[in-house]
Design an enzyme around this catalytic site. Structure first.
Site, short mmCIF file in Angstrom:
data_model
loop_
_atom_site.label_atom_id
_atom_site.label_comp_id
_atom_site.label_asym_id
_atom_site.label_seq_id
_atom_site.Cartn_x
_atom_site.Cartn_y
_atom_site.Cartn_z
N ASP A 117 0.85 -1.20 0.00
CA ASP A 117 0.00 0.00 0.00
C ASP A 117 0.88 1.25 0.00
OD1 ASP A 117 0.80 -0.53 2.72
OD2 ASP A 117 -0.78 0.82 3.45
N ASP A 120 8.81 3.74 -1.11
CA ASP A 120 8.02 3.37 0.08
C ASP A 120 6.72 2.71 -0.34
OD1 ASP A 120 6.96 3.18 2.61
OD2 ASP A 120 6.62 5.33 2.88
N GLU A 127 0.03 -1.03 5.93
CA GLU A 127 1.10 -0.46 6.75
C GLU A 127 0.91 1.04 6.92
OE1 GLU A 127 4.80 1.27 8.12
OE2 GLU A 127 3.80 1.72 6.22
N GLU A 128 0.54 1.70 5.84
CA GLU A 128 0.43 3.17 5.89
C GLU A 128 -0.78 3.64 6.70
OE1 GLU A 128 2.86 4.82 5.16
OE2 GLU A 128 3.86 4.17 3.33
N1 BES Z 1 8.61 3.14 5.50
C1 BES Z 1 7.95 3.97 6.43
C2 BES Z 1 8.60 4.02 7.79
C3 BES Z 1 9.98 4.59 7.78
C4 BES Z 1 10.18 5.87 7.32
C5 BES Z 1 11.02 3.84 8.25
C6 BES Z 1 11.46 6.37 7.29
C7 BES Z 1 12.28 4.35 8.24
C8 BES Z 1 12.50 5.61 7.72
C9 BES Z 1 6.53 3.49 6.59
O1 BES Z 1 5.92 3.17 5.39
C10 BES Z 1 5.70 4.60 7.18
O2 BES Z 1 5.58 5.62 6.58
N2 BES Z 1 5.07 4.34 8.30
C11 BES Z 1 4.11 5.21 8.83
C12 BES Z 1 3.41 4.39 9.87
C13 BES Z 1 2.11 4.89 10.34
C14 BES Z 1 1.16 5.33 9.30
C15 BES Z 1 1.50 3.91 11.29
C16 BES Z 1 4.75 6.44 9.43
O3 BES Z 1 5.88 6.37 9.95
O4 BES Z 1 4.13 7.49 9.38
MN MN Z 2 7.09 2.05 4.21
MN MN Z 3 5.30 5.13 4.46
#
Ligand code: BES
Ligand code: MN
Ligand code: MN
Length: 459
Positions: free
Chosen positions: A88, A119, A153-154
């Protein structure tokens, strides 16, 4: 190995063409009108797993978006990797700031531009191609592989936790591998060992029972946008600290060892500011930029709206205003507790002139992964071979909610082996992935699969 790597080298154009079809599917998990495409994307992932040579691949329904699981078990004596990623993506707005359309991947200046390119579709795809390249030349993989690719995940991975709980046996492995983070900088590979947690909130402020003429009523009625702004601006003090009582209670103090390690990383505030187009940094006093984003909890307004925002003027005193606010959490804080703390505080400080309601949207916990594990050693070795440089160790400010659950529910440590770059606009217009790093990612994955068994043996 040579054959495999030269095959990868000669397949670059094919890889880009295939990746473009993956990136063309608008699998925006947070938007209902993308639900059909999000499902189509899960099907694409399922089919891809079979194309690359996994023996099983299946879609699992959830209350939300489907989960895809596939595996290739060659030999129960070989180590097993549980690879996790997400298909996603984040919403694309503001659409007009994209140089080329977000779902029509475009290659320019050595980068591939599209929503999901870094991402996380591009990074997941690198592993697909690594597995495929090995299986095209060898009878079997050096490891057993299980691939768990989710579609939420997002939006907080709410349904994945149950899936993991209910499928512990199927997910049994020696370690979890994730490529969903960034290298420290171009030419500087890194292994990420810490992620922040998240508590994502929404505040709605309601004033008068209808929109009002701002001339006739302005001056006599508390404007909900103003009230909401007052609430939000009161959440930080002049030292950049969050003012919610108890906000820092459970936070562990940064150790002098870690502080020293961070200070040795190549970093320039000046360059950071220049890159972001800001004249001055803002943040919690007494902490460096990396400390602020990696090991300190923070609070950000992610969106705010209300009143008239269309073309031209409309003099109106709106009936309501809304804001989305994220709190980034660090180890030992819990999202549930922080949600409560936040709600109670907002309700307490809200003026009598308006009504306020607070909702928790989703959350996840922070995590620190061990650096001495065989998986990390294999990752160091793989990055060294693929990028010609030893990785450094870093933490990150973003969140991957399921990582903590992998530890709690499956007892597994995670290796965060990311190939993105910090300036590749994840979640923002013109998201892209650097092609050298993308192809380097495929090579790293191949080396990692081959190196892991030795390191696991050595313990
Ligand atoms: N890939 C990212 C997380 C990430 C960002 C890890 C930068 C390491 C470096 C992931 O897809 C993400 O964006 N996660 C969300 C999670 C949330 C919506 C629960 C985030 O961090 O905002
Ligand atoms: Mn991600
Ligand atoms: Mn992300």
């Amino acid at each position: 190995m040579k054959k495999i790597l030269s095959f990868v080298d000669s397949s670059k154009q094919n890889y880009l063409d295939e990746l473009k079809t993956f990136l063309a599917i608008p699998s925006v998990s947070s938007q209902k009108d993308c639900d059909n495409d999000t499902r189509r994307c899960a099907e694409w992932v399922r089919d891809q797993m079979l194309i690359i040579g996994l023996s099983k691949s299946q879609i699992f329904e959830t209350k939300g978006h489907p989960i895809v699981f596939g595996e290739l078990i060659t030999d129960s004596k070989k180590p097993t990797i549980l690879f996790y990623g997400h298909y996603d993506v984040q919403p694309v707005d503001p659409l007009n700031l994209w140089t080329t359309p977000p779902f029509e991947a475009d290659v320019r200046n050595g980068n591939l531009y599209a929503r999901g390119s870094v991402d996380d579709k591009g990074q997941v795809f690198a592993h697909f191609k690594a597995i495929e390249a090995i299986l095209k030349h060898e009878k079997e993989l050096p490891v057993n592989i299980k691939m768990l690719i989710e579609g939420e995940e997002e939006v907080g991975s709410a349904n994945l936790e149950n899936f993991v709980k209910e499928n512990k046996k199927m997910l049994k492995a020696d370690l979890v591998l994730i490529s969903d983070s960034a290298m420290y900088a171009k030419g500087i590979p890194s292994i990420c060992y810490g992620l922040r947690g998240l508590a994502y909130m929404e505040i709605e402020v309601v004033g008068p029972n209808r929109d009002l003429h701002s001339g006739s009523f302005g001056g006599a009625v508390h404007n909900p946008i103003q009230a909401l702004s007052e609430i939000i601006s009161s959440l930080h003090d002049e030292n950049g600290k969050v003012t919610i009582p108890g906000f820092y209670n459970d936070v562990q103090k940064i150790t002098s060892k870690e502080r020293k390690a961070f200070s040795k990383l190549p970093f320039s505030d000046k360059k950071y500011m220049k890159d972001l187009g800001i004249a001055k940094l803002y943040g919690e006093k007494g902490f460096s930029t990396n400390e602020r984003t990696w090991v300190r909890p923070t609070l950000e307004c992610n969106g705010i709206w209300g009143g008239y925002t269309e073309e031209g003027a409309k003099t109106v005193l709106p009936s309501k205003a809304t804001a989305k606010i994220s709190m980034r959490l660090v180890p030992n804080q819990t999202s549930k507790k922080m949600e409560k703390l936040f709600s109670n505080h907002i309700k307490k400080i809200a003026p009598k002139s308006i009504q306020v309601s607070v909702k928790a949207l989703h959350g996840g916990e922070a995590v620190v992964t061990p650096l001495k594990s065989p998986g990390v050693k294999a990752a160091v070795s793989a990055l060294q071979k693929a990028f010609g440089k030893s990785p450094l160790f870093q933490r990150e400010g973003g969140s991957i909610p399921i990582v903590v659950q992998f530890k709690h529910l499956l007892g597994l440590d995670t290796v965060l082996l990311g190939f993105g770059l910090p300036d590749e606009n994840a979640h923002s217009p013109d998201e892209h992935i650097n092609l050298d790093n993308f192809f380097g990612g495929i090579r790293t994955a191949i080396y990692f699969y081959y190196d892991l068994p030795q390191f696991l043996k050595k313990g």
